[in-house]
Design a protein around this motif. Structure first.
Motif, PDB file in Angstrom:
ATOM      1  N   ILE A  28       0.850  -1.192   0.000  1.00  0.00           N
ATOM      2  CA  ILE A  28       0.000   0.000   0.000  1.00  0.00           C
ATOM      3  C   ILE A  28       0.883   1.239   0.000  1.00  0.00           C
ATOM      4  O   ILE A  28       1.760   1.394   0.843  1.00  0.00           O
ATOM      5  CB  ILE A  28      -0.912   0.007   1.243  1.00  0.00           C
ATOM      6  N   GLY A  29       0.649   2.120  -0.956  1.00  0.00           N
ATOM      7  CA  GLY A  29       1.422   3.361  -1.041  1.00  0.00           C
ATOM      8  C   GLY A  29       0.663   4.530  -0.432  1.00  0.00           C
ATOM      9  O   GLY A  29      -0.537   4.671  -0.658  1.00  0.00           O
ATOM     10  N   ASP A  38      -0.400  25.600  -4.159  1.00  0.00           N
ATOM     11  CA  ASP A  38      -1.371  24.709  -3.530  1.00  0.00           C
ATOM     12  C   ASP A  38      -2.034  25.398  -2.337  1.00  0.00           C
ATOM     13  O   ASP A  38      -1.349  25.926  -1.456  1.00  0.00           O
ATOM     14  CB  ASP A  38      -0.697  23.423  -3.058  1.00  0.00           C
ATOM     15  N   THR A  39      -3.348  25.388  -2.310  1.00  0.00           N
ATOM     16  CA  THR A  39      -4.082  25.964  -1.179  1.00  0.00           C
ATOM     17  C   THR A  39      -4.617  24.864  -0.252  1.00  0.00           C
ATOM     18  O   THR A  39      -4.918  25.129   0.904  1.00  0.00           O
ATOM     19  CB  THR A  39      -5.265  26.810  -1.678  1.00  0.00           C
ATOM     20  N   LEU A  40      -4.744  23.640  -0.774  1.00  0.00           N
ATOM     21  CA  LEU A  40      -5.206  22.510   0.021  1.00  0.00           C
ATOM     22  C   LEU A  40      -4.102  21.464   0.138  1.00  0.00           C
ATOM     23  O   LEU A  40      -3.218  21.379  -0.722  1.00  0.00           O
ATOM     24  CB  LEU A  40      -6.441  21.873  -0.615  1.00  0.00           C
ATOM     25  N   LYS A  41      -4.164  20.685   1.193  1.00  0.00           N
ATOM     26  CA  LYS A  41      -3.217  19.602   1.397  1.00  0.00           C
ATOM     27  C   LYS A  41      -3.905  18.294   1.013  1.00  0.00           C
ATOM     28  O   LYS A  41      -5.121  18.177   1.113  1.00  0.00           O
ATOM     29  CB  LYS A  41      -2.761  19.577   2.854  1.00  0.00           C
ATOM     30  N   LYS A  42      -3.100  17.321   0.591  1.00  0.00           N
ATOM     31  CA  LYS A  42      -3.670  16.036   0.188  1.00  0.00           C
ATOM     32  C   LYS A  42      -2.804  14.888   0.689  1.00  0.00           C
ATOM     33  O   LYS A  42      -1.580  15.001   0.755  1.00  0.00           O
ATOM     34  CB  LYS A  42      -3.790  15.943  -1.340  1.00  0.00           C
ATOM     35  N   ILE A  43      -3.476  13.799   1.036  1.00  0.00           N
ATOM     36  CA  ILE A  43      -2.807  12.526   1.281  1.00  0.00           C
ATOM     37  C   ILE A  43      -3.430  11.527   0.317  1.00  0.00           C
ATOM     38  O   ILE A  43      -4.658  11.361   0.280  1.00  0.00           O
ATOM     39  CB  ILE A  43      -2.981  12.046   2.729  1.00  0.00           C
ATOM     40  N   ILE A  44      -2.592  10.886  -0.479  1.00  0.00           N
ATOM     41  CA  ILE A  44      -3.069   9.972  -1.520  1.00  0.00           C
ATOM     42  C   ILE A  44      -2.653   8.545  -1.167  1.00  0.00           C
ATOM     43  O   ILE A  44      -1.479   8.271  -0.919  1.00  0.00           O
ATOM     44  CB  ILE A  44      -2.512  10.373  -2.896  1.00  0.00           C
ATOM     45  N   VAL A  45      -3.640   7.643  -1.143  1.00  0.00           N
ATOM     46  CA  VAL A  45      -3.392   6.244  -0.785  1.00  0.00           C
ATOM     47  C   VAL A  45      -3.699   5.364  -1.995  1.00  0.00           C
ATOM     48  O   VAL A  45      -4.774   5.470  -2.593  1.00  0.00           O
ATOM     49  CB  VAL A  45      -4.272   5.819   0.407  1.00  0.00           C
ATOM     50  N   VAL A  46      -2.737   4.509  -2.358  1.00  0.00           N
ATOM     51  CA  VAL A  46      -2.919   3.566  -3.475  1.00  0.00           C
ATOM     52  C   VAL A  46      -3.027   2.167  -2.890  1.00  0.00           C
ATOM     53  O   VAL A  46      -2.101   1.673  -2.241  1.00  0.00           O
ATOM     54  CB  VAL A  46      -1.742   3.637  -4.469  1.00  0.00           C
ATOM     55  N   ILE A  47      -4.197   1.526  -3.110  1.00  0.00           N
ATOM     56  CA  ILE A  47      -4.480   0.222  -2.508  1.00  0.00           C
ATOM     57  C   ILE A  47      -4.724  -0.809  -3.613  1.00  0.00           C
ATOM     58  O   ILE A  47      -5.626  -0.627  -4.436  1.00  0.00           O
ATOM     59  CB  ILE A  47      -5.729   0.296  -1.607  1.00  0.00           C
ATOM     60  N   PRO A  48      -3.941  -1.887  -3.640  1.00  0.00           N
ATOM     61  CA  PRO A  48      -4.174  -2.941  -4.643  1.00  0.00           C
ATOM     62  C   PRO A  48      -5.131  -4.018  -4.135  1.00  0.00           C
ATOM     63  O   PRO A  48      -5.130  -4.354  -2.940  1.00  0.00           O
ATOM     64  CB  PRO A  48      -2.764  -3.524  -4.842  1.00  0.00           C
ATOM     65  N   PHE A  49      -5.935  -4.567  -5.050  1.00  0.00           N
ATOM     66  CA  PHE A  49      -6.886  -5.623  -4.698  1.00  0.00           C
ATOM     67  C   PHE A  49      -6.754  -6.785  -5.677  1.00  0.00           C
ATOM     68  O   PHE A  49      -6.557  -6.581  -6.873  1.00  0.00           O
ATOM     69  CB  PHE A  49      -8.323  -5.104  -4.752  1.00  0.00           C
ATOM     70  N   LYS A  50      -6.920  -7.987  -5.150  1.00  0.00           N
ATOM     71  CA  LYS A  50      -6.893  -9.168  -5.999  1.00  0.00           C
ATOM     72  C   LYS A  50      -8.184  -9.312  -6.788  1.00  0.00           C
ATOM     73  O   LYS A  50      -8.212  -9.948  -7.842  1.00  0.00           O
ATOM     74  CB  LYS A  50      -6.660 -10.419  -5.145  1.00  0.00           C
TER      75      LYS A  50
END
Length: 266
Positions: A72-73, A83-95
């Motif tokens: 998971i990234g 940038d005026t907003l902050k972001k957290i991006i999550v990459v989730i792999p699924f079978k």
């Protein structure tokens, strides 16, 4: 009477056989290519960043791993004064899509998750831990069916993870661009030039459809720029880009520079 019984048994046998075939085919399909969810937490304060970071690190990511979901990234935007907003991006792999569908139900029964994430999960509406959550669901390309953990040297803080989205005017144009990556050889070219791609995916559900998304990774910004120059100058790309059948298959490109959090798997 005997004839009727024989007919009933024949129908039952056919039904069971058909069910087994469908089940087997679905299982094979789920293992043939992965699916990905890109979750973007949009935040407007440092307090929200801290709360969501703590939730992801201590509750959500461990909860997913207890479900057998790994690699998971978790990323944040490279600093940009615009940038005026902050972001957290999550990459989730699924079978499989079933695994994706079962996440929330399983988390709701995970006591460790509920305890570790209680500050986030039970937050008052006046002190929400985020502004919004955006979600994109993708299916991996045939030429890159499974997520690849990037092999990078150098300090983690200097790494560049580039997330790209290619939008097309129509579904047919989109399918054409996906074909350009697979049958056309664009994925193979990225591999030859060692772009360290994590995934390529066709968007099944999202806000910018029809589009595809992919992530490439580099040791630093200088390496990123050098790799893209090599790509643009390569004879393979010049030949591919000149093909009439691949003309006008993209109308807009978004690219976002990211860096991995300390609790990201890559």
């Amino acid at each position: 009477m005997k004839t009727i019984k024989i007919l009933i048994l024949a129908v039952l046998a056919f039904t069971i056989t058909s069910f087994k075939t469908i089940t087997t085919n679905n299982k094979a399909e789920s293992q043939d290519r992965e699916f990905y969810q890109i979750k973007t937490y949009i935040l407007n304060s440092d307090e929200q960043v801290q709360t969501t970071d703590k939730f992801l690190k201590e509750a959500y990511i461990p909860g997913l791993k207890r479900q057998g979901i790994n690699n998971i990234g978790v990323f944040k935007l490279k600093p940009n004064e615009n940038d005026t907003l902050k972001k957290i991006i999550v990459v989730i792999p699924f079978k499989s899509l079933i695994q994706f569908q079962e996440i929330d139900e399983k988390l709701s029964k995970d006591k460790n998750y509920l305890i570790a994430g209680q500050a986030y999960l039970n937050a008052n509406y006046k002190q929400a831990p985020y502004l919004r959550i955006e979600s994109v669901l993708l299916k991996a390309f045939t030429d890159h069916p499974f997520l690849t953990m990037p092999a990078l040297d150098g300090p983690r803080a200097n790494r560049v993870y580039e997330l790209r989205s290619y939008e097309s005017a129509t579904e047919a144009n989109h399918d054409n661009k996906v074909d350009m990556f697979n049958a056309g050889g664009e994925v193979k070219l990225f591999n030859r030039l060692q772009f360290n791609a994590v995934f390529y995916g066709q968007v099944l559900s999202g806000a910018k459809m029809p589009n595809l998304m992919y992530m490439t990774t580099f040791t630093n910004q200088e390496s990123r720029d050098a790799h893209w120059k090599a790509f643009s100058d390569s004879p393979e790309w010049k030949e591919l880009n000149a093909m009439e059948k691949y003309k006008n298959n993209i109308t807009h490109i978004d690219f976002t520079f990211l860096y991995p959090t300390e609790y990201s798997d890559y």
